[in-house]
Scaffold this motif. Structure first.
Motif, PDB file in Angstrom:
ATOM      1  N   ARG A 289       0.848  -1.187   0.000  1.00 11.77           N
ATOM      2  CA  ARG A 289       0.000   0.000   0.000  1.00 11.77           C
ATOM      3  C   ARG A 289       0.887   1.242   0.000  1.00 11.77           C
ATOM      4  O   ARG A 289       1.770   1.382   0.844  1.00 11.77           O
ATOM      5  N   TYR A 290       0.636   2.131  -0.952  1.00 11.01           N
ATOM      6  CA  TYR A 290       1.332   3.410  -1.026  1.00 11.01           C
ATOM      7  C   TYR A 290       0.311   4.528  -0.842  1.00 11.01           C
ATOM      8  O   TYR A 290      -0.805   4.465  -1.358  1.00 11.01           O
ATOM      9  N   SER A 291       0.690   5.542  -0.113  1.00 18.68           N
ATOM     10  CA  SER A 291      -0.152   6.729  -0.021  1.00 18.68           C
ATOM     11  C   SER A 291       0.739   7.956   0.099  1.00 18.68           C
ATOM     12  O   SER A 291       1.914   7.870   0.471  1.00 18.68           O
ATOM     13  N   ILE A 292       0.157   9.100  -0.250  1.00 16.18           N
ATOM     14  CA  ILE A 292       0.848  10.384  -0.152  1.00 16.18           C
ATOM     15  C   ILE A 292      -0.031  11.313   0.666  1.00 16.18           C
ATOM     16  O   ILE A 292      -1.245  11.396   0.433  1.00 16.18           O
ATOM     17  N   VAL A 293       0.575  11.984   1.623  1.00 16.83           N
ATOM     18  CA  VAL A 293      -0.180  12.829   2.535  1.00 16.83           C
ATOM     19  C   VAL A 293       0.453  14.217   2.580  1.00 16.83           C
ATOM     20  O   VAL A 293       1.684  14.341   2.586  1.00 16.83           O
ATOM     21  N   TYR A 294      -0.391  15.226   2.620  1.00 20.60           N
ATOM     22  CA  TYR A 294       0.106  16.571   2.892  1.00 20.60           C
ATOM     23  C   TYR A 294      -0.558  17.075   4.165  1.00 20.60           C
ATOM     24  O   TYR A 294      -1.789  17.218   4.228  1.00 20.60           O
ATOM     25  N   PHE A 295       0.264  17.304   5.176  1.00 23.19           N
ATOM     26  CA  PHE A 295      -0.204  17.817   6.455  1.00 23.19           C
ATOM     27  C   PHE A 295       0.004  19.335   6.474  1.00 23.19           C
ATOM     28  O   PHE A 295       1.143  19.808   6.499  1.00 23.19           O
ATOM     29  N   CYS A 296      -1.078  20.068   6.471  1.00 21.43           N
ATOM     30  CA  CYS A 296      -1.004  21.526   6.425  1.00 21.43           C
ATOM     31  C   CYS A 296      -1.131  22.097   7.843  1.00 21.43           C
ATOM     32  O   CYS A 296      -2.100  21.805   8.553  1.00 21.43           O
ATOM     33  N   HIS A 297      -0.141  22.898   8.216  1.00 19.33           N
ATOM     34  CA  HIS A 297      -0.104  23.506   9.543  1.00 19.33           C
ATOM     35  C   HIS A 297      -0.066  25.023   9.420  1.00 19.33           C
ATOM     36  O   HIS A 297       0.475  25.555   8.448  1.00 19.33           O
ATOM     37  N   PRO A 298      -0.565  25.716  10.435  1.00 20.38           N
ATOM     38  CA  PRO A 298      -0.404  27.173  10.461  1.00 20.38           C
ATOM     39  C   PRO A 298       1.056  27.527  10.703  1.00 20.38           C
ATOM     40  O   PRO A 298       1.869  26.685  11.100  1.00 20.38           O
ATOM     41  N   ALA A 299       1.396  28.773  10.484  1.00 22.09           N
ATOM     42  CA  ALA A 299       2.733  29.264  10.821  1.00 22.09           C
ATOM     43  C   ALA A 299       3.020  28.969  12.290  1.00 22.09           C
ATOM     44  O   ALA A 299       2.119  28.994  13.141  1.00 22.09           O
ATOM     45  N   ASP A 300       4.272  28.654  12.588  1.00 22.49           N
ATOM     46  CA  ASP A 300       4.644  28.227  13.933  1.00 22.49           C
ATOM     47  C   ASP A 300       4.192  29.185  15.027  1.00 22.49           C
ATOM     48  O   ASP A 300       3.804  28.769  16.121  1.00 22.49           O
ATOM     49  N   ASP A 301       4.265  30.491  14.739  1.00 20.12           N
ATOM     50  CA  ASP A 301       3.965  31.477  15.779  1.00 20.12           C
ATOM     51  C   ASP A 301       2.488  31.870  15.825  1.00 20.12           C
ATOM     52  O   ASP A 301       2.125  32.840  16.491  1.00 20.12           O
ATOM     53  N   THR A 302       1.635  31.118  15.143  1.00 23.04           N
ATOM     54  CA  THR A 302       0.206  31.463  15.111  1.00 23.04           C
ATOM     55  C   THR A 302      -0.430  31.268  16.486  1.00 23.04           C
ATOM     56  O   THR A 302      -0.441  30.164  17.025  1.00 23.04           O
ATOM     57  N   PRO A 303      -0.979  32.321  17.071  1.00 25.69           N
ATOM     58  CA  PRO A 303      -1.710  32.157  18.330  1.00 25.69           C
ATOM     59  C   PRO A 303      -3.100  31.591  18.044  1.00 25.69           C
ATOM     60  O   PRO A 303      -3.764  32.001  17.100  1.00 25.69           O
ATOM     61  N   LEU A 304      -3.512  30.639  18.832  1.00 26.24           N
ATOM     62  CA  LEU A 304      -4.803  29.989  18.585  1.00 26.24           C
ATOM     63  C   LEU A 304      -5.923  30.798  19.227  1.00 26.24           C
ATOM     64  O   LEU A 304      -6.576  30.372  20.182  1.00 26.24           O
ATOM     65  N   THR A 305      -6.135  31.961  18.666  1.00 23.99           N
ATOM     66  CA  THR A 305      -7.154  32.879  19.176  1.00 23.99           C
ATOM     67  C   THR A 305      -8.530  32.488  18.645  1.00 23.99           C
ATOM     68  O   THR A 305      -8.656  31.700  17.707  1.00 23.99           O
ATOM     69  N   ALA A 306      -9.565  33.066  19.230  1.00 26.70           N
ATOM     70  CA  ALA A 306     -10.928  32.735  18.843  1.00 26.70           C
ATOM     71  C   ALA A 306     -11.191  33.107  17.387  1.00 26.70           C
ATOM     72  O   ALA A 306     -10.747  34.148  16.899  1.00 26.70           O
ATOM     73  N   VAL A 307     -11.899  32.248  16.694  1.00 26.43           N
ATOM     74  CA  VAL A 307     -12.279  32.512  15.310  1.00 26.43           C
ATOM     75  C   VAL A 307     -13.397  33.558  15.292  1.00 26.43           C
ATOM     76  O   VAL A 307     -14.399  33.400  15.992  1.00 26.43           O
ATOM     77  N   PRO A 308     -13.246  34.636  14.516  1.00 28.05           N
ATOM     78  CA  PRO A 308     -14.298  35.669  14.460  1.00 28.05           C
ATOM     79  C   PRO A 308     -15.502  35.214  13.645  1.00 28.05           C
ATOM     80  O   PRO A 308     -15.765  35.693  12.546  1.00 28.05           O
ATOM     81  N   SER A 309     -16.240  34.266  14.204  1.00 30.77           N
ATOM     82  CA  SER A 309     -17.409  33.695  13.539  1.00 30.77           C
ATOM     83  C   SER A 309     -18.503  33.493  14.572  1.00 30.77           C
ATOM     84  O   SER A 309     -18.277  32.860  15.620  1.00 30.77           O
ATOM     85  N   GLU A 310     -19.694  33.980  14.287  1.00 33.26           N
ATOM     86  CA  GLU A 310     -20.803  33.825  15.219  1.00 33.26           C
ATOM     87  C   GLU A 310     -21.163  32.356  15.396  1.00 33.26           C
ATOM     88  O   GLU A 310     -21.469  31.914  16.515  1.00 33.26           O
ATOM     89  N   ARG A 311     -21.116  31.594  14.315  1.00 34.88           N
ATOM     90  CA  ARG A 311     -21.463  30.183  14.425  1.00 34.88           C
ATOM     91  C   ARG A 311     -20.469  29.442  15.319  1.00 34.88           C
ATOM     92  O   ARG A 311     -20.864  28.616  16.145  1.00 34.88           O
ATOM     93  N   VAL A 312     -19.182  29.746  15.159  1.00 34.27           N
ATOM     94  CA  VAL A 312     -18.175  29.121  16.016  1.00 34.27           C
ATOM     95  C   VAL A 312     -18.358  29.566  17.464  1.00 34.27           C
ATOM     96  O   VAL A 312     -18.303  28.762  18.393  1.00 34.27           O
ATOM     97  N   HIS A 313     -18.580  30.844  17.673  1.00 38.41           N
ATOM     98  CA  HIS A 313     -18.755  31.373  19.025  1.00 38.41           C
ATOM     99  C   HIS A 313     -19.929  30.695  19.742  1.00 38.41           C
ATOM    100  O   HIS A 313     -19.835  30.342  20.916  1.00 38.41           O
TER     101      HIS A 313
END
Length: 359
Positions: A289-313
């Motif tokens: 079995r072969y697979s290829i994966v791309y793991f996308c991450h935010p920039a290292d210094d990204t603070p995990l602040t609240a998302v400005p979205s009413e639905r998320v809030h």
């Protein structure tokens, strides 16, 4: 035939008025399943690019062992990992995963910034272009997520994933030997242990006919995820499977589901529940079995602040119940880099265990 996971297939190639409809479909899939198939029309990543990447992957894993060891994985999460090096589910796994992997970090001017096997150096520029295409597709999806959530501004996630900034984003090649080549495997062993992904979104590319991937839905019964769901059999390439990672789940207060998944041998089982006892039609676990994966991450210094979205809030307070089997999604962290480091230490027991032994 096994009942496959009911993951939706979405075509994201539309523009204009279609964007809002597509964005809503993506948000619904992320909230309900944590997984979504992206119909592969070749617009974002061509079938030729994917085929070439798989060919390069096979060349890499056929390289001499000494050449692969020269590129062994380091604590920057880049390089080659051999059989049993990773243990994705250390609480239940008897031994590490039955697979090899190779993690590519950033490229500069079409060249790798890390040691790579000599056999694939002729393909460096192609790998660099493929990795860039994967990252741009992820940013496109993140923008659509922002639109679907009513985030203000809608590029909130996209800006946090600038390709110009250092991040934990990784292009990964994976090779799972056939069961016939792993006689030491026992009935309860798995090819890749149950886990959730660490970052924002993951792209998974697979080859037709190669079974093994399963997800754990809320009913706590493992179900297979076919390579080609109904309606995609005639497409140039199988659809790209996208899943939500822990960071995006955290950012959305658990509205987006970070779903636990694994790769199995036929007939394996773990304490998480019964193995999917049958495979979907035209798929097998008897071959490599072969697979290829791309793991996308935010920039290292990204603070995990609240998302400005009413639905998320409005979804606050439900994080602990929306991620079945995933304790990491509940962990509060300060930055993207800190979260990734926490997960790597539990995954690469051999690599980080060396430090403990020295203490």
């Amino acid at each position: 035939m096994a009942k496959a996971a009911p993951i939706p297939v979405i075509d994201i190639s539309g523009h204009g008025d279609d964007q809002a409809r597509i964005a809503k479909q993506l948000v619904d899939a992320a909230a309900d399943f944590g997984f979504v198939y992206i119909k592969n029309t070749g617009h974002d990543i061509s079938a030729a690019q994917i085929e070439q990447a798989f060919n390069t992957s096979k060349t890499l894993f056929e390289s001499p062992l000494a050449d692969k060891k020269r590129c062994k994985i380091e604590k920057n999460n880049q390089g080659w990992s051999g059989m049993h090096t990773e243990t994705l589910d250390p609480k239940t796994q008897r031994v590490g995963d039955f697979k090899e992997g190779f993690n590519f970090g950033p490229f500069e001017n079409g060249k790798a910034t890390q040691p790579i096997p000599e056999s694939i150096t002729p393909h460096e520029s192609e790998l660099a272009a493929f990795r860039e295409s994967c990252h741009e597709l992820c940013r496109k999806l993140l923008l659509l997520f922002g639109v679907g959530l009513g985030v203000d501004p809608p590029d909130f996630f996209t800006r946090a994933h600038s390709p110009e900034k250092p991040s934990g984003s990784i292009l990964r090649f994976l090779y799972y030997p056939p069961p016939s080549a792993t006689p030491s495997a026992q009935a309860d062993d798995v090819r890749a242990g149950a886990h959730s992904d660490y970052g924002s979104v993951t792209l998974l590319f697979r080859l037709k006919g190669q079974a093994g991937l399963e997800i754990l839905p809320p009913d706590n019964n493992w179900v297979p995820v076919p390579v080609c769901p109904p309606g995609t059999e005639g497409d140039p390439s199988p659809p790209i499977l996208v899943n939500i990672g822990d960071l995006l789940s955290y950012w959305t207060n658990g509205l987006f589901r970070s779903t636990v998944h694994r790769v199995t041998f036929a007939g394996s089982a773990t304490g998480y529940g019964d193995h999917a006892k049958e495979l979907v039609d035209d798929e097998s676990t008897t071959e490599p079995r072969y697979s290829i994966v791309y793991f996308c991450h935010p920039a290292d210094d990204t603070p995990l602040t609240a998302v400005p979205s009413e639905r998320v809030h409005n979804f606050q307070g439900e994080l602990a119940t929306s991620n079945v089997g995933n304790p990491y999604a509940e962990r509060k962290v300060l930055s993207a880099a800190e979260h990734l480091q926490m997960r790597l230490q539990t995954t690469y027991l051999q690599l980080y265990g060396e430090d403990k032994n020295k203490q």
